[in-house]
Design an enzyme around this catalytic site. Sequence first.
Site, mmCIF file in Angstrom:
data_model
loop_
_atom_site.group_PDB
_atom_site.id
_atom_site.type_symbol
_atom_site.label_atom_id
_atom_site.label_comp_id
_atom_site.label_asym_id
_atom_site.label_seq_id
_atom_site.Cartn_x
_atom_site.Cartn_y
_atom_site.Cartn_z
ATOM 1 N N TYR A 153 -5.456 8.912 5.655
ATOM 2 C CA TYR A 153 -4.889 8.237 6.828
ATOM 3 C C TYR A 153 -6.434 8.282 8.000
ATOM 4 C CZ TYR A 153 -0.120 9.128 5.681
ATOM 5 O OH TYR A 153 1.037 9.275 4.962
ATOM 6 N N GLY A 171 9.276 -0.135 13.296
ATOM 7 C CA GLY A 171 9.551 -0.551 14.044
ATOM 8 C C GLY A 171 10.796 -1.439 15.033
#
Length: 331
Positions: free
Chosen positions: A56, A209
Amino acid sequence: MKHRTLGRSGPPVSALGLGCMGMSDFYGSTDRSESIATVHAALDAGVTLLDTGDFYGMGHNEMLLGEALAGRPRDSYQLSVKFGAQRGPDGAWLGYDARPAAVKTALAYSLKRLRTDYIDVYRPARLDPNVPIEDTVGAVAELVQAGYVRHLGLSEVGAETIRRAHAVLPVADLQIEYSLISRGIEQAILPACRELGIAVTAYGVLSRGLISGHWAKDRGTDARDFRQHSPRFQGDNLEHNLQLVDVLRGLAEARGCSVAQLAIAWVLARGDDIVPLVGSRTRLRLAEALGALDVTLDADDLAVIERAVPPDAAAGDRYAAAQMAMLDSER
């Protein structure tokens, strides 16, 4: 905050975990100070499970967490770390490396970046097709014996791989996408986990989302945002999926909560062996997510939601075709 246990072999953790990936990668620009403040707010609210990966931001996320956790008692939180994904300096995906030597090398770097002596749950990010899962798990078992790792986790693998890994070393949890519109685990993977006493840490509970109630058709994304290429966020697929969100909005309003809280509460209601990971990048969104813990859904509520958004209601796959093909080969 209520706690759950990561399977028969894992530690007790908070009912919600914080997925920190978006603070460093995949979803556009971020604010470092706000990210650290969000981690602090999560810990102060009783969240104990923090999820990251060494790829990440190519170490950025681990270093961010290492900074955020400085001064916090080590036994007050659990670190879940993924390894094995290979990326180039341009961020391109190069495959996976889960050879025993690579496993141990990756851990050595993660320990330094996270400023810790051990990882609570260590897991390959995906199945390495060139390395038997038994070899990868055997390396983790040696790290457990040496005290550098507490528990084994898996990520995005199928029932057969889960059984093979579990036969070498007990698996604490499987991390996999699970939400109202991503329910592929229910047929074979979730039953296998429950048979073996393995928990599920569910990522993507708001479908990046999409079902948060905050996404709009005309919302822009930058070039680094995963959603720019995600099938569910494109064209007619997005139009269809946002119609599902409008249905959820009505159900949420009737229950006095937000769409995001309803979606998270639905995952919480699927079983005490499932721990949702929320990907909040700001304190505002974290506070909203934590509000889901106050939303109780009974059998009638779940039936209503099921009728409104049945298992195959979403349009578009959760990843692009090449990634979906890779996942299908793992299962």
